[in-house]
Motif scaffolding. Structure first.
Motif, PDB file in Angstrom:
ATOM      1  N   SER A 172       0.823  -1.195   0.000  1.00 33.82           N
ATOM      2  CA  SER A 172       0.000   0.000   0.000  1.00 33.82           C
ATOM      3  C   SER A 172       0.861   1.251   0.000  1.00 33.82           C
ATOM      4  CB  SER A 172      -0.904   0.006   1.242  1.00 33.82           C
ATOM      5  OG  SER A 172      -1.674   1.174   1.285  1.00 33.82           O
ATOM      6  N   VAL A 173       0.475   2.219  -0.833  1.00 33.57           N
ATOM      7  CA  VAL A 173       1.178   3.509  -0.862  1.00 33.57           C
ATOM      8  C   VAL A 173       0.308   4.612  -0.268  1.00 33.57           C
ATOM      9  CG1 VAL A 173       2.599   2.877  -2.832  1.00 33.57           C
ATOM     10  CG2 VAL A 173       0.383   3.956  -3.230  1.00 33.57           C
ATOM     11  N   GLY A 174      -0.845   4.235   0.258  1.00 29.14           N
ATOM     12  CA  GLY A 174      -1.678   5.180   0.986  1.00 29.14           C
ATOM     13  C   GLY A 174      -2.596   6.036   0.150  1.00 29.14           C
ATOM     14  N   VAL A 175      -2.680   5.796  -1.158  1.00 27.05           N
ATOM     15  CA  VAL A 175      -3.541   6.633  -2.000  1.00 27.05           C
ATOM     16  C   VAL A 175      -4.614   5.810  -2.717  1.00 27.05           C
ATOM     17  CG1 VAL A 175      -1.746   8.359  -2.370  1.00 27.05           C
ATOM     18  CG2 VAL A 175      -1.957   6.435  -3.962  1.00 27.05           C
ATOM     19  N   GLU A 176      -4.672   4.499  -2.442  1.00 24.67           N
ATOM     20  CA  GLU A 176      -5.644   3.661  -3.133  1.00 24.67           C
ATOM     21  C   GLU A 176      -7.053   3.954  -2.629  1.00 24.67           C
ATOM     22  OE1 GLU A 176      -3.143   2.512  -1.388  1.00 24.67           O
ATOM     23  OE2 GLU A 176      -1.893   1.130  -2.537  1.00 24.67           O
ATOM     24  N   LEU A 177      -7.995   4.058  -3.563  1.00 24.16           N
ATOM     25  CA  LEU A 177      -9.393   4.199  -3.158  1.00 24.16           C
ATOM     26  C   LEU A 177      -9.956   2.860  -2.718  1.00 24.16           C
ATOM     27  CD1 LEU A 177     -10.679   6.548  -6.013  1.00 24.16           C
ATOM     28  CD2 LEU A 177     -10.031   7.159  -3.670  1.00 24.16           C
ATOM     29  N   VAL A 178      -9.500   1.785  -3.368  1.00 26.93           N
ATOM     30  CA  VAL A 178      -9.945   0.440  -3.011  1.00 26.93           C
ATOM     31  C   VAL A 178      -8.726  -0.468  -2.915  1.00 26.93           C
ATOM     32  CG1 VAL A 178     -11.333  -1.540  -3.689  1.00 26.93           C
ATOM     33  CG2 VAL A 178     -12.149   0.766  -4.200  1.00 26.93           C
ATOM     34  N   LYS A 179      -8.595  -1.162  -1.823  1.00 23.69           N
ATOM     35  CA  LYS A 179      -7.506  -2.114  -1.647  1.00 23.69           C
ATOM     36  C   LYS A 179      -8.038  -3.515  -1.915  1.00 23.69           C
ATOM     37  CE  LYS A 179      -4.197  -3.904   1.725  1.00 23.69           C
ATOM     38  NZ  LYS A 179      -3.687  -3.784   3.105  1.00 23.69           N
ATOM     39  N   PRO A 180      -7.430  -4.259  -2.854  1.00 27.11           N
ATOM     40  CA  PRO A 180      -7.941  -5.599  -3.165  1.00 27.11           C
ATOM     41  C   PRO A 180      -7.770  -6.541  -1.983  1.00 27.11           C
ATOM     42  CG  PRO A 180      -5.839  -5.230  -4.242  1.00 27.11           C
ATOM     43  CD  PRO A 180      -6.257  -3.908  -3.665  1.00 27.11           C
ATOM     44  N   ASP A 181      -8.759  -7.418  -1.792  1.00 24.80           N
ATOM     45  CA  ASP A 181      -8.650  -8.383  -0.706  1.00 24.80           C
ATOM     46  C   ASP A 181      -7.822  -9.579  -1.165  1.00 24.80           C
ATOM     47  OD1 ASP A 181     -10.342  -9.903  -2.326  1.00 24.80           O
ATOM     48  OD2 ASP A 181     -12.132  -9.414  -1.170  1.00 24.80           O
ATOM     49  N   THR A 182      -7.584 -10.501  -0.234  1.00 22.10           N
ATOM     50  CA  THR A 182      -6.725 -11.646  -0.528  1.00 22.10           C
ATOM     51  C   THR A 182      -7.295 -12.507  -1.649  1.00 22.10           C
ATOM     52  OG1 THR A 182      -5.917 -11.701   1.766  1.00 22.10           O
ATOM     53  CG2 THR A 182      -5.651 -13.703   0.454  1.00 22.10           C
ATOM     54  N   ASP A 183      -8.615 -12.721  -1.644  1.00 22.51           N
ATOM     55  CA  ASP A 183      -9.225 -13.547  -2.690  1.00 22.51           C
ATOM     56  C   ASP A 183      -8.996 -12.944  -4.073  1.00 22.51           C
ATOM     57  OD1 ASP A 183     -10.101 -15.345  -0.813  1.00 22.51           O
ATOM     58  OD2 ASP A 183     -12.136 -14.529  -0.693  1.00 22.51           O
ATOM     59  N   ARG A 184      -9.118 -11.615  -4.168  1.00 25.37           N
ATOM     60  CA  ARG A 184      -8.914 -10.960  -5.455  1.00 25.37           C
ATOM     61  C   ARG A 184      -7.441 -11.079  -5.895  1.00 25.37           C
ATOM     62  NH1 ARG A 184     -11.593  -7.046  -8.279  1.00 25.37           N
ATOM     63  NH2 ARG A 184     -13.402  -8.190  -7.487  1.00 25.37           N
ATOM     64  N   LEU A 185      -6.516 -10.897  -4.945  1.00 15.80           N
ATOM     65  CA  LEU A 185      -5.106 -11.033  -5.267  1.00 15.80           C
ATOM     66  C   LEU A 185      -4.777 -12.453  -5.742  1.00 15.80           C
ATOM     67  CD1 LEU A 185      -3.445  -9.042  -2.333  1.00 15.80           C
ATOM     68  CD2 LEU A 185      -3.535  -8.368  -4.732  1.00 15.80           C
ATOM     69  N   MET A 186      -5.335 -13.444  -5.063  1.00 14.80           N
ATOM     70  CA  MET A 186      -5.087 -14.833  -5.450  1.00 14.80           C
ATOM     71  C   MET A 186      -5.659 -15.101  -6.839  1.00 14.80           C
ATOM     72  SD  MET A 186      -3.356 -16.299  -2.997  1.00 14.80           S
ATOM     73  CE  MET A 186      -3.631 -18.062  -3.145  1.00 14.80           C
ATOM     74  N   GLU A 187      -6.812 -14.517  -7.118  1.00 12.79           N
ATOM     75  CA  GLU A 187      -7.424 -14.689  -8.434  1.00 12.79           C
ATOM     76  C   GLU A 187      -6.549 -14.071  -9.517  1.00 12.79           C
ATOM     77  OE1 GLU A 187     -11.299 -12.840 -10.673  1.00 12.79           O
ATOM     78  OE2 GLU A 187     -11.549 -13.497  -8.587  1.00 12.79           O
ATOM     79  N   TRP A 188      -6.016 -12.877  -9.267  1.00  9.89           N
ATOM     80  CA  TRP A 188      -5.112 -12.250 -10.218  1.00  9.89           C
ATOM     81  C   TRP A 188      -3.874 -13.126 -10.442  1.00  9.89           C
ATOM     82  CZ3 TRP A 188      -5.048  -6.559  -7.974  1.00  9.89           C
ATOM     83  CH2 TRP A 188      -6.257  -5.941  -8.290  1.00  9.89           C
ATOM     84  N   GLY A 189      -3.347 -13.673  -9.351  1.00  4.60           N
ATOM     85  CA  GLY A 189      -2.165 -14.521  -9.458  1.00  4.60           C
ATOM     86  C   GLY A 189      -2.420 -15.770 -10.277  1.00  4.60           C
ATOM     87  N   GLU A 190      -3.575 -16.392 -10.076  1.00  3.67           N
ATOM     88  CA  GLU A 190      -3.905 -17.595 -10.841  1.00  3.67           C
ATOM     89  C   GLU A 190      -4.024 -17.281 -12.331  1.00  3.67           C
ATOM     90  OE1 GLU A 190      -7.439 -18.887  -8.936  1.00  3.67           O
ATOM     91  OE2 GLU A 190      -6.398 -19.635  -7.145  1.00  3.67           O
ATOM     92  N   ARG A 191      -4.624 -16.138 -12.641  1.00  3.54           N
ATOM     93  CA  ARG A 191      -4.746 -15.746 -14.045  1.00  3.54           C
ATOM     94  C   ARG A 191      -3.365 -15.481 -14.660  1.00  3.54           C
ATOM     95  NH1 ARG A 191      -9.387 -12.336 -12.725  1.00  3.54           N
ATOM     96  NH2 ARG A 191      -8.058 -10.502 -13.006  1.00  3.54           N
ATOM     97  N   THR A 192      -2.486 -14.851 -13.878  1.00  6.30           N
ATOM     98  CA  THR A 192      -1.140 -14.575 -14.369  1.00  6.30           C
ATOM     99  C   THR A 192      -0.407 -15.873 -14.693  1.00  6.30           C
ATOM    100  OG1 THR A 192      -0.928 -12.497 -13.141  1.00  6.30           O
ATOM    101  CG2 THR A 192       1.120 -13.594 -13.770  1.00  6.30           C
ATOM    102  N   LEU A 193      -0.467 -16.829 -13.782  1.00  3.87           N
ATOM    103  CA  LEU A 193       0.221 -18.094 -14.016  1.00  3.87           C
ATOM    104  C   LEU A 193      -0.370 -18.848 -15.207  1.00  3.87           C
ATOM    105  CD1 LEU A 193       1.036 -19.668 -10.528  1.00  3.87           C
ATOM    106  CD2 LEU A 193       2.631 -18.901 -12.284  1.00  3.87           C
TER     107      LEU A 193
END
Length: 264
Positions: A172-193
């Motif tokens: 976090s850099v302190g300017v995000e309007l929405v911070k993604p939750d763990t499920d969203r991050l994991m979903e992004w990671g699965e798509r990347t792989l």
């Protein structure tokens, strides 16, 4: 891989690095060149040192190659011995009786300036050196894509599985309007792989792991035969292979770490 260039100064770390380089040369059926860089001076003591080191290196390589010697700066000498088609192997640090060959600063200089991939072999002996699997760090960048292909070749030569690892972490850099939750991050990671494995055609076990890339990769490296990373990567959204991460893993991972050269 045309040649495997190995830095050697007689320290325990360089002994392990040379032994690993010998195994790598045999796997690739490549020429092995052990190099020792001595200070720019000549004396009877230097001649005795060269003789002792030639004998010590010979005990490891046992006729597979002939030890080579240069003079001058340690990192400059090792880098000058390399060409783009080679692999440079160094210990993470050594001792300073030979003008600092394989000290941390030398290994770091090789990582940044060598024209070829560099493998850093850790100082401490492992509980087991038996082949288990190879890890490729994946972040969606072209550098990581190249590292994934290299890791696939290394795994195939060893006859072991390849694990493609993507670490998900939000700085976090302190300017995000929405911070993604763990499920969203994991979903992004699965798509990347999924995308990267499909793009490269590499067959690997995909692993998406929550945590900072340096923590994830060094922890998983404890059970791996080799960790392969690109020298640079993407931004904080997919930040596995930033230069700082590659350097950290080279310094701290408990397994050999191969940093592939930048691709253009």
């Amino acid at each position: 891989m045309e040649r495997v260039i190995a830095g050697f100064d007689g320290s325990p770390g360089s002994v392990r690095a040379l032994g690993w380089a010998l195994g790598q040369a045999r796997l690739h059926r490549a020429e092995l060149q052990p190099w020792t860089i001595l200070p720019d001076r000549t004396s009877a003591t230097d001649e005795k040192t060269e003789e002792d080191l030639r004998r010590a290196a010979g005990d490891i390589i046992r006729g597979y190659a002939e030890p080579r010697f240069g003079h001058g700066g340690a990192s400059a000498g090792l880098i000058a011995a390399c060409s783009p088609g080679d692999l440079l192997v160094v210990g993470s640090r050594g001792h300073n009786r030979l003008a600092g060959l394989l000290l941390g600063s030398v290994s770091k200089a090789c990582l940044y300036r060598a024209p070829c991939p560099v493998t850093v072999v850790p100082d401490l002996p492992r509980l087991s050196d038996s082949h288990s699997h190879v890890i490729a760090a994946v972040d969606g960048s072209e550098h990581a894509r190249h590292a994934l292909r290299v890791a696939a070749e290394e795994a195939a030569l060893r006859g072991v599985d390849l694990h493609a690892v993507h670490a998900v972490h939000w700085d976090s850099v302190g300017v995000e309007l929405v911070k993604p939750d763990t499920d969203r991050l994991m979903e992004w990671g699965e798509r990347t792989l999924d995308r990267e494995l499909a793009e490269t055609g590499v067959k690997a076990r995909p692993l998406v792991v929550q945590g900072h890339p340096t923590d994830v990769l060094t922890r998983l490296g404890a059970e791996a035969d080799l960790l392969v990373l690109g020298s640079h990567g993407r931004s904080r959204l997919e930040g596995v292979l930033l230069g700082s991460t590659s350097e950290y893993c080279a310094q701290h991972a408990p397994c050999p770490v191969m940093i592939t050269r930048d691709v253009t």
